[in-house]
Design a protein around this motif. Structure first.
Motif, PDB file in Angstrom:
ATOM      1  N   LYS A   1      -3.712  -6.581   2.061  1.00  0.00           N
ATOM      2  CA  LYS A   1      -4.089  -5.991   0.768  1.00  0.00           C
ATOM      3  C   LYS A   1      -2.818  -5.624  -0.015  1.00  0.00           C
ATOM      4  O   LYS A   1      -1.801  -5.277   0.576  1.00  0.00           O
ATOM      5  N   PHE A   2      -2.935  -5.677  -1.314  1.00  0.00           N
ATOM      6  CA  PHE A   2      -1.820  -5.219  -2.150  1.00  0.00           C
ATOM      7  C   PHE A   2      -2.393  -4.624  -3.443  1.00  0.00           C
ATOM      8  O   PHE A   2      -3.566  -4.834  -3.784  1.00  0.00           O
ATOM      9  N   ILE A   3      -1.560  -3.900  -4.117  1.00  0.00           N
ATOM     10  CA  ILE A   3      -1.960  -3.235  -5.364  1.00  0.00           C
ATOM     11  C   ILE A   3      -1.357  -3.997  -6.541  1.00  0.00           C
ATOM     12  O   ILE A   3      -0.162  -4.328  -6.532  1.00  0.00           O
ATOM     13  N   MET A   4      -2.193  -4.260  -7.547  1.00  0.00           N
ATOM     14  CA  MET A   4      -1.725  -4.971  -8.735  1.00  0.00           C
ATOM     15  C   MET A   4      -1.824  -4.040  -9.953  1.00  0.00           C
ATOM     16  O   MET A   4      -2.861  -3.406 -10.171  1.00  0.00           O
TER      17      MET A   4
ATOM     18  N   LEU B   1       6.692   5.258  -7.779  1.00  0.00           N
ATOM     19  CA  LEU B   1       6.992   6.642  -8.124  1.00  0.00           C
ATOM     20  C   LEU B   1       8.418   6.795  -8.641  1.00  0.00           C
ATOM     21  O   LEU B   1       8.719   7.735  -9.388  1.00  0.00           O
ATOM     22  N   ASP B   2       9.321   5.869  -8.229  1.00  0.00           N
ATOM     23  CA  ASP B   2      10.709   5.954  -8.677  1.00  0.00           C
ATOM     24  C   ASP B   2      10.847   5.659 -10.169  1.00  0.00           C
ATOM     25  O   ASP B   2      11.837   6.077 -10.796  1.00  0.00           O
ATOM     26  N   VAL B   3       9.897   4.934 -10.760  1.00  0.00           N
ATOM     27  CA  VAL B   3       9.976   4.602 -12.197  1.00  0.00           C
ATOM     28  C   VAL B   3       8.954   5.409 -12.993  1.00  0.00           C
ATOM     29  O   VAL B   3       8.745   5.134 -14.178  1.00  0.00           O
ATOM     30  N   THR B   4       8.324   6.394 -12.346  1.00  0.00           N
ATOM     31  CA  THR B   4       7.337   7.226 -13.029  1.00  0.00           C
ATOM     32  C   THR B   4       7.964   8.562 -13.406  1.00  0.00           C
ATOM     33  O   THR B   4       8.665   9.168 -12.589  1.00  0.00           O
ATOM     34  N   HIS B   5       7.718   9.020 -14.596  1.00  0.00           N
ATOM     35  CA  HIS B   5       8.241  10.311 -15.048  1.00  0.00           C
ATOM     36  C   HIS B   5       7.664  11.419 -14.180  1.00  0.00           C
ATOM     37  O   HIS B   5       6.512  11.364 -13.738  1.00  0.00           O
ATOM     38  N   GLU B   6       8.471  12.442 -13.914  1.00  0.00           N
ATOM     39  CA  GLU B   6       8.081  13.497 -12.984  1.00  0.00           C
ATOM     40  C   GLU B   6       6.789  14.192 -13.410  1.00  0.00           C
ATOM     41  O   GLU B   6       6.054  14.707 -12.564  1.00  0.00           O
TER      42      GLU B   6
ATOM     43  N   LEU C   1       0.811  -1.208   0.000  1.00  0.00           N
ATOM     44  CA  LEU C   1       0.000   0.000   0.000  1.00  0.00           C
ATOM     45  C   LEU C   1       0.848   1.264   0.000  1.00  0.00           C
ATOM     46  O   LEU C   1       0.332   2.355  -0.265  1.00  0.00           O
ATOM     47  N   ASN C   2       2.145   1.139   0.280  1.00  0.00           N
ATOM     48  CA  ASN C   2       3.044   2.294   0.221  1.00  0.00           C
ATOM     49  C   ASN C   2       3.666   2.463  -1.163  1.00  0.00           C
ATOM     50  O   ASN C   2       4.455   3.390  -1.375  1.00  0.00           O
ATOM     51  N   GLY C   3       3.333   1.549  -2.072  1.00  0.00           N
ATOM     52  CA  GLY C   3       3.839   1.661  -3.435  1.00  0.00           C
ATOM     53  C   GLY C   3       5.146   0.951  -3.681  1.00  0.00           C
ATOM     54  O   GLY C   3       5.688   1.025  -4.787  1.00  0.00           O
ATOM     55  N   ARG C   4       5.700   0.245  -2.684  1.00  0.00           N
ATOM     56  CA  ARG C   4       6.977  -0.460  -2.888  1.00  0.00           C
ATOM     57  C   ARG C   4       6.700  -1.782  -3.600  1.00  0.00           C
ATOM     58  O   ARG C   4       5.763  -2.507  -3.273  1.00  0.00           O
ATOM     59  N   PHE C   5       7.552  -2.075  -4.586  1.00  0.00           N
ATOM     60  CA  PHE C   5       7.378  -3.286  -5.382  1.00  0.00           C
ATOM     61  C   PHE C   5       7.590  -4.533  -4.518  1.00  0.00           C
ATOM     62  O   PHE C   5       8.546  -4.622  -3.754  1.00  0.00           O
TER      63      PHE C   5
END
Length: 967
Positions: free
Chosen positions: A403-406, A346-351, A318-322
């Protein structure tokens, strides 16, 4: 918090005969009720006001005052609400009180609800409203309470919905899927435009109302029938079938889905069949089926799908870490799974997409969204940027799993590039259309190039552009148009093909792109561009039917500005420009040919109108036969001929005989009398002029040399040409080319020159009146036409020839010449030669009354040379005996021997030459006018000459305006 409603009366009930305690309790309850009413009205979201039957406001809540633009509800108390906020209809027309629905509700005793009218604010602006009016009684009067709300947002939403529906309709029409609407019997009612294009159906009319099931064949027809029946039953029918396109018969596989279109009652009313082209997928269907079968049988089905999916799959907390990522996701971003586990999404998302991605994930976790889809740019490990489409959802946890995000991610970089290419292509197509329109509306090369440059600059960036045309005669490229103010070149400059980059493009018939001119330059012209700060350029050929007619050049101050794709587009534009220029050239050539044809037509009509009395050469005297023998010798060649002879000897007939016996006899013989053209117009007459060459040059004029191209030009009285014109004539004889007046472009002609003169050109050369080099060029084959006095045996034949012609022409029956007349004709020296004889016979025919020609003192006897008297006048003249009846053989081979003339008179005064007579005549006219040349009383009017022609002849004879005093 205390609330008040302005305008509500604070009344206590009249005190009745009740116990004091009950009265106090009743009064308290009434006040509580009024307070609740005030609180309700003040806190109500709807705007509410009350008014009487004529619209006067007696109460108003804060919401109403705020919506109507007032600071305090008290400002509305006592105002007429209809006049204040309801005075105009939605269409802008006045709204009389008698037509107001609220007023009409008063009259009818009922409440009103409307949602299609407008109210007006205090600042004069209007807004759409929905309002309800309710009647209420107070004491002995009826009041109205109006609740209203600003529905601007709703109206905007409705308009947005309408536009959305329109967009959906356009989307369906333009979809590449084939979307068909069927009735419940399976008949085809409509089809979208994209579907018709996919199926190659040009006209929907022939297939309208036809059974859609019958479009299919074999098992596919049964599958289509089953799908239709399933949809009619309220379900969904689906099958995959084969159907070839109508025109090109391309094999196509289609994934077809049939669904019902339900009516208001939920029952199917129509059917919609959507067919998607799956031909490419069909080709891999077997392989995909086997893969799915293997996955299905695999015990670790989920893991296999996760690992083998072509779509990238990533799981995060839920914190966005892979937490995990499949191979496709790792390959898409260039990270290993272990490396990803050290990062967040967020580290692999363009600013540019960081904040929006973070917001969407927060809403997903908070339950505001079940899932979302986003197209964004990703940062790969190697620093490159790619486009990805990601579907993100929240996977509910279990007792043992949180819970996790897919995220399901797909690399859409190629699609984005294709979309960008499509946008570029559409813009290029619009540019090509603009160029096409420019071609249609611009008829000059300069205007066309300016329009093309403006259109191209919206698609391709350039700082300089140029248009060149190939000049085959000089093997060079000529600049015809520029944009960008070049320093080294200007319009009209030419570059040799072998010395320029345009030559390489011309030879190879393909574009040239230089990304860095400083390093890649191979020609001096490219080095000139770098001096002006240009770093790259692109040159494409102007091709017409695989033939290069020039180049289109663009240059930029930036390096590596132009790609192969831009060069290809520039080539497409150049093809249109080339066709337009070729059409312009054809149009100009047609216009020139038409003008030339018109000039030839005018010239030939003038020739027809000219009376040719010498249809053939008459005579067989030795002098004439010697001249004709020379004609036979020189005619088949293309040599220049200079004909000498006195005035009236028939030099033009000799020129015509040379032309008629040459290989050019089927082309035009153009005649020019050099002495009849004023000095200022000689050059224009011979060589033509361009439009605007001088005052009065309103159109292009084709000169006599251009008119005679392929034929012969006869320059009569060539000795009268001005010296400056002689220079140009010499160039034509030497180079076979000349430049029209006002033009810098030479014209090449293939013309044979025949010149004639009655002057001594050698004497003129010595006197400086005629160029010696031109004389030698003209005098290639001199041919002298003998005067009539040297052809005395031809005089009877010529006289009878003219007698026959003029008798027929004038309608007279004159068939012989009297002995006396013939004697006088033979005894005359004929200084005017054949022309004078012709005029004398014509005049005699006019004056003769009988059948025999008589001369009435028209001739003045003149002494003949002694040898003539001994040779030609020794034999008496015989009358016509039928054996030598005039010009019985009228060709260049001569005729029968003529009769001998009687002896001439012993003495006759010597006549002056024609030049002397003409000079004295001009002097007499000048004396009569006191030296005035022009005007109604001038010498030119008396002599029936143009003033410029008279001045030319005065110069020819050396006459000055003051000479008439001494004449």
């Amino acid at each position: 918090m205390s609330h008040s409603v302005h305008g509500l009366p604070d009344q206590a009930p009249e005190k009745a005969e009740v116990p004091a305690e009950d009265y106090r309790r009743l009064l308290s309850a009434l006040r509580d009720s009024e307070e609740r009413v005030r609180l309700i009205l003040a806190s109500a979201a709807e705007a509410i006001f009350g008014c009487d039957s004529v619209g006067t406001c007696f109460f108003c809540n804060d919401a109403a005052a705020r919506v109507l633009g007032y600071d305090d509800p008290a400002q509305l108390i006592g105002k007429n609400m209809h006049v204040t906020e309801h005075h105009t209809k939605a269409d802008g027309t006045p709204y009389p009180l008698e037509e107001c629905p609220i007023y009409l509700g008063f009259k009818d005793g009922k409440g009103i609800h409307r949602d299609d009218e407008i109210f007006w604010r205090r600042d004069g602006t209007s807004f759409p409203v929905e309002y309800w009016s309710h009647l209420m009684g107070q004491d002995d009067r009826t009041l109205c309470v109006v609740a209203f709300m600003d529905i601007s947002a709703r109206k905007h939403a409705e308009e947005a919905l309408r536009k959305s529906e329109e967009f959906k309709s356009r989307l369906i029409a333009s979809s590449h899927d084939c979307i068909k609407v069927l009735d419940l019997e399976g008949r085809l009612l409509s089809m979208n435009e994209g579907g018709m294009q996919a199926l190659e159906i040009c006209d929907f009319g022939p297939v309208a109302n036809s059974p859609w099931i019958d479009f299919w064949e074999g098992n596919d027809r049964e599958a289509a029938r089953t799908a239709v029946q399933a949809a009619i039953a309220g379900g969904t029918g689906r099958f995959m079938g084969y159907f070839a396109t109508r025109i090109t018969n391309q094999p196509k596989w289609w994934d077809v889905v049939v669904n019902p279109i339900r009516g208001p009652q939920g029952e199917p009313e129509l059917l919609v069949a959507v067919s998607r082209d799956i031909t490419e997928h069909r080709q891999n269907e077997k392989a995909l089926g086997e893969a799915h079968l293997q996955v299905t049988r695999n015990e670790e089905r989920w893991r296999s799908v996760f690992e083998n999916s072509v779509i990238g799959v990533a799981l995060t907390d839920l914190n966005g870490r892979f937490q995990a990522a499949n191979h496709a996701y790792q390959k898409m971003l260039g990270y290993s799974e272990k490396e990803l586990q050290q990062l967040t999404f967020l580290d692999v998302t363009h600013e540019d997409y960081g904040d929006s991605s973070k917001t969407l994930v927060s809403e997903l976790i908070e339950g505001k969204r079940q899932q979302f889809q986003i197209e964004k740019r990703y940062l790969r490990k190697d620093g490159t940027v790619i486009w990805g489409s990601t579907n993100v959802s929240l996977v509910p946890g279990t007792e043992t799993m949180p819970k996790f995000i897919m995220g399901l991610a797909e690399d859409i970089t190629k699609r984005k590039e294709a979309e960008e290419a499509l946008r570029t292509s559409e813009q290029q197509n619009r540019t090509l259309l603009e160029i096409n329109n420019a071609i249609i509306t611009n008829l000059t090369r300069e205007a066309l190039f300016q329009s093309v440059s403006e259109a191209l600059q919206r698609v391709i960036t350039f700082d300089r552009s140029a248009l060149t045309l190939y000049e085959p005669l000089r093997d060079s490229f000529r600049f015809v148009a520029f944009t960008g103010n070049p320093a080294h070149f200007k319009v009209g400059d030419e570059l040799k093909r072998a010395e320029s980059s345009m030559g390489w493009v011309f030879d190879h018939k393909q574009p040239m792109v230089r990304g860095d001119l400083e390093k890649e330059h191979k020609y001096p012209t490219e080095l000139h561009l770098t001096v002006e700060g240009l770093q790259s350029h692109c040159i494409v050929p102007l091709l017409v039917r695989d033939r290069c007619i020039g180049t289109l050049n663009i240059s930029s101050k930036a390096k590596f500005r132009y790609s192969a794709r831009e060069a290809q587009f520039l080539q497409e534009a150049a093809n249109q420009v080339a066709l337009a220029i070729e059409n312009m050239r054809s149009y100009e050539e047609i216009a020139d040919l038409r003008a030339k044809l018109e000039q030839e037509n005018v010239y030939l009509q003038e020739e027809i109108r000219t009376e040719h009395n010498f249809e053939e050469i008459v005579g067989n005297s030795p002098a004439l036969l010697a001249a004709l023998e020379k004609v036979e010798q020189v005619a088949p060649t293309d040599s220049t001929v200079l004909i000498y002879g006195e005035t009236g000897t028939g030099k033009e007939l000799i020129a015509r005989a040379i032309h008629d016996r040459s290989a050019r006899k089927n082309r035009t013989l153009v005649k020019v009398n050099c002495s009849a053209i004023s000095a200022g117009l000689v050059e224009s007459e011979l060589f033509g002029h361009v439009k605007g060459a001088f005052t009065g040059a309103l159109d292009r004029r084709i000169g006599r040399f251009e008119l005679a191209d392929g034929g012969t030009i006869f320059l009569d009285e060539v000795g009268e040409l001005p010296l400056e014109t002689q220079v140009k004539l010499l160039r034509v004889l030497q180079e076979r080319e000349f430049e029209p007046v006002g033009s810098s472009r030479p014209l090449r002609v293939d013309v044979r020159v025949i010149a004639a003169t009655n002057r001594d050109l050698q004497e003129a050369v010595q006197a400086g009146r005629f160029r010696s080099d031109l004389y030698y060029r003209l005098n290639v084959f001199p041919l002298e036409v003998p005067p009539l006095r040297d052809r005395r045996s031809d005089i009877p034949k010529l006289a009878k020839f003219f007698l026959s012609n003029y008798s027929k022409k004038l309608g007279k029956n004159i068939n012989e010449i009297s002995q006396g007349a013939m004697n006088r004709i033979l005894s005359y020296s004929w200084p005017g030669n054949v022309r004078e004889l012709q005029n004398v016979v014509e005049r005699a025919v006019v004056l003769s009354r009988g059948r025999t020609l008589e001369l009435q003192h028209e001739l003045t006897p003149s002494p003949l040379p002694e040898d003539v008297r001994r040779e030609d006048l020794r034999r008496p003249y015989r009358k016509n005996d039928g054996k030598d009846d005039g010009p019985d053989e009228k060709d260049q081979n001569g005729g029968h021997p003529s009769a001998e003339p009687p002896p001439a008179s012993d003495a006759a005064p010597k006549l002056p030459s024609l030049e002397e007579v003409e000079r004295k005549h001009i002097l007499a006219a000048l004396k009569l006018t006191s030296g005035v040349i022009e005007g109604p009383n001038g010498a030119a009017r008396i002599l029936n000459l143009h003033p410029n022609t008279l001045r030319h002849r005065m110069g020819k004879f050396g006459i000055k305006r003051s000479d008439h005093h001494s004449s």
